[in-house]
Design an enzyme around this catalytic site. Structure first.
Site, PDB file in Angstrom:
ATOM      1  N   SER A 237      18.345  -0.004 -26.285  1.00  0.00           N
ATOM      2  CA  SER A 237      18.614   1.421 -26.377  1.00  0.00           C
ATOM      3  C   SER A 237      19.573   1.673 -27.523  1.00  0.00           C
ATOM      4  CB  SER A 237      19.219   1.898 -25.057  1.00  0.00           C
ATOM      5  OG  SER A 237      20.043   3.027 -25.269  1.00  0.00           O
TER       6      SER A 237
ATOM      7  N   GLN B  39     -20.331  13.788 -37.063  1.00  0.00           N
ATOM      8  CA  GLN B  39     -19.389  13.070 -37.926  1.00  0.00           C
ATOM      9  C   GLN B  39     -18.051  12.841 -37.190  1.00  0.00           C
ATOM     10  OE1 GLN B  39     -19.321  13.663 -42.264  1.00  0.00           O
ATOM     11  NE2 GLN B  39     -17.334  14.622 -41.975  1.00  0.00           N
TER      12      GLN B  39
ATOM     13  N   LYS C  59      20.834  -1.880 -21.908  1.00  0.00           N
ATOM     14  CA  LYS C  59      19.412  -1.656 -21.640  1.00  0.00           C
ATOM     15  C   LYS C  59      18.486  -2.705 -22.231  1.00  0.00           C
ATOM     16  CE  LYS C  59      17.586   1.388 -19.833  1.00  0.00           C
ATOM     17  NZ  LYS C  59      17.374   2.779 -20.226  1.00  0.00           N
TER      18      LYS C  59
ATOM     19  N   THR D  68       0.891  -1.154   0.000  1.00  0.00           N
ATOM     20  CA  THR D  68       0.000   0.000   0.000  1.00  0.00           C
ATOM     21  C   THR D  68       0.934   1.209   0.000  1.00  0.00           C
ATOM     22  OG1 THR D  68      -0.111   0.210   2.399  1.00  0.00           O
ATOM     23  CG2 THR D  68      -1.772  -1.194   1.383  1.00  0.00           C
ATOM     24  N   HIS D  69       0.559   2.260  -0.666  1.00  0.00           N
ATOM     25  CA  HIS D  69       1.429   3.443  -0.825  1.00  0.00           C
ATOM     26  C   HIS D  69       2.774   3.058  -1.434  1.00  0.00           C
ATOM     27  CE1 HIS D  69      -1.406   5.400   2.001  1.00  0.00           C
ATOM     28  NE2 HIS D  69      -1.311   4.258   2.654  1.00  0.00           N
TER      29      HIS D  69
HETATM   30  N1  ARG Z   1     -20.887  11.480 -42.983  1.00  0.00           N
HETATM   31  C1  ARG Z   1     -21.983  11.808 -42.136  1.00  0.00           C
HETATM   32  C2  ARG Z   1     -21.638  11.472 -40.672  1.00  0.00           C
HETATM   33  O1  ARG Z   1     -20.698  10.763 -40.480  1.00  0.00           O
HETATM   34  C3  ARG Z   1     -23.185  11.022 -42.534  1.00  0.00           C
HETATM   35  C4  ARG Z   1     -24.478  11.685 -42.211  1.00  0.00           C
HETATM   36  C5  ARG Z   1     -24.631  12.891 -43.010  1.00  0.00           C
HETATM   37  N2  ARG Z   1     -25.921  13.506 -42.828  1.00  0.00           N
HETATM   38  C6  ARG Z   1     -26.155  14.768 -43.172  1.00  0.00           C
HETATM   39  N3  ARG Z   1     -27.342  15.199 -42.949  1.00  0.00           N
HETATM   40  N4  ARG Z   1     -25.226  15.530 -43.689  1.00  0.00           N
HETATM   41  O2  ARG Z   1     -22.259  11.905 -39.748  1.00  0.00           O
END
Ligand code: ARG
Length: 459
Positions: A278, A323, A284, A156-157
């Site tokens: 190394s 996205q 090493k 511990t510690h």
């Molecule tokens: N490439 C887009 C994403 O990964 C797909 C969906 C796009 N939809 C839109 N309404 N532009 O989210």
């Protein structure tokens, strides 16, 4: 300049820089199989519901299957200037089938398409990660079975505390990984609802059959609300949380391995195939793998923060910010797989230096609690026994002795309750064997733990 599918409303073509900025095919291209799988289910449902003709449906399905095998075999390459994988495949289908191809997107949006694709993609990845973590847990259980009597200091510690065994230590990690497995199953269960049929956000006027597509794709049921269907990325966050914990466990283990293979500890020796040298220091042998795992943990945690920050201000329903989900969760998934895959053979091939563990356990007064307990068993209240033992430890340090080598007279000078049998009571083997409490380090208690783990791992 790319010709966009949505070009109708626009009087100009998209700027090249914007197209490159907007495009996600570089990272969502990996979902091509799942995109096609989703489209096949959608086309089947459209045909069965009479929204498109059966003939068109079958032609679309065949066309999609051809595209799949062409991408698989490398005959068809993804076009880096396409907006995303969904647009690419639809455009390719239309190129091959003409007007029939254009019917696929009836009553569907890329918003529900991408939501379904990620779920399908991650479902496969989770299975792969599950299998890997399970393999790791099995490897650790097998190792533990060899080391139920290998005494080492418990800390511990990072100060030597009480004696445990190497098996006991390994089993602690096994139970962490068992929880990780449960978490992955749990995420899968909650993730396994189908957004397809949510449309852009507000469902559709077509008489679709969402139950059918959900079933065809192996989902438990359609998602109940279309706005939620297209805007939910909780499953990415949940999965990333589960992955962050897997990495946390690997990272803590890695930190220990890094210490254990230092000259200061020398509890283990990594196999030459799993260590690095190394460029300047000839002597090493570095534990780079474990350091990289420790480092990558930060990166996987970063992915989690990316997802949470991306989502936190988004109004319903779909927003392009989303996205950004893919690079984060894909990075987390990729790195966890890499780490577990490398960790398993590394840990399975390392040499356990039992003698060094035993020698370390013999220093640092890790049997002091047992000495106090000896007095308690002879009737002394624990706090008094604790104080006396503390004084004895101080005497040992002053004289350069251990509790094992301190003469009986010194013991007796503190209390007449001490007798010759104290040496047996503070013997390391006794200290470990007597820790029989449930979950403890005694060989019998650890065997119970091993049995519990084996049952849960089905081995
Ligand atoms: N490439 C887009 C994403 O990964 C797909 C969906 C796009 N939809 C839109 N309404 N532009 O989210």
């Amino acid at each position: 300049m790319a010709d966009m599918m949505w070009a109708g409303r626009f009087s100009k073509k998209i700027d090249d820089t914007v197209n490159a900025f907007n495009s996600s095919i570089a990272f969502d291209g990996r979902m091509y199989r799942h995109d096609i799988q989703g489209s096949i289910a959608h086309a089947t449902m459209l045909g069965d519901c009479g929204i498109i003709t059966k003939e068109d449906s079958l032609q679309i399905i065949d066309g999609l299957k051809d595209i799949l095998s062409d991408i698989d075999s490398g005959r068809l390459e993804l076009d880096p200037s396409a907006e995303d994988i969904h647009m690419f495949i639809e455009a390719e289908l239309t190129k091959r089938l003409g007007d029939v191809g254009k019917r696929l997107h009836t009553s569907r949006s890329r918003n529900d398409q991408v939501a379904v694709d990620i779920r399908l993609y991650l479902r496969d990845e989770i299975q792969e990660i599950y299998d890997l973590v399970k393999k790791l847990a099995v490897a650790l259980v097998n190792m533990a079975e060899q080391h139920t009597e290998t005494i080492m200091p418990g800390y511990t510690h990072l100060q030597r505390a009480q004696p445990v065994t190497f098996a006991h230590h390994l089993m602690a990690y096994v139970f962490m990984f068992l929880r990780d497995l449960e978490r992955l199953q749990d995420v899968s269960k909650r993730m396994n609802y189908c957004p397809l049929g949510s449309g852009a956000l507000a469902g559709t006027t077509y008489r679709t059959n969402r139950k059918q597509t959900a079933e065809l794709l192996g989902f438990t049921a359609p998602m109940a609300n279309s706005l939620d269907g297209v805007s939910d990325r909780d499953f990415c966050v949940e999965l990333n949380c589960a992955l962050s914990l897997i990495m946390t466990h690997l990272s803590r283990f890695s930190e220990e391995i890094i210490m254990w293979c230092s000259w200061e500890f020398k509890f283990i020796e990594l196999d030459d195939a799993f260590a690095t040298g190394s460029s300047i220091m000839p002597q090493k042998k570095n534990p780079d793998i474990t350091e990289l795992i420790r480092g990558k943990t930060g990166r996987v945690n970063g992915d989690l923060i990316t997802l949470l920050s991306m989502l936190k201000g988004l109004p319903l329903a779909y927003n392009k910010d989303m996205q950004e989900d893919k690079e984060a969760i894909f990075d987390a998934v990729d790195n966890v797989k890499l780490c577990v895959k490398t960790f398993i053979p590394m840990i399975s091939t390392m040499k356990v230096l039992k003698e060094n563990m035993r020698n370390a356990a013999a220093r640092g007064f890790i049997n002091a609690t047992d000495c106090a307990d000896y007095l308690v068993k002879k009737g002394m209240p624990f706090r008094d026994a604790y104080k006396i033992t503390g004084t004895l430890v101080a005497q040992c340090i002053e004289k350069g002795l251990t509790l094992e080598t301190l003469p009986l007279d010194d013991y007796k000078a503190m209390t007449e309750l001490f007798d010759d049998d104290v040496y047996q009571a503070i013997n390391l083997e006794t200290c470990v064997c007597e820790r029989k409490s449930e979950g403890g380090p005694s060989p019998d208690a650890v065997k119970v733990q091993i049995d519990i783990a084996k049952k849960s791992l089905d081995i």
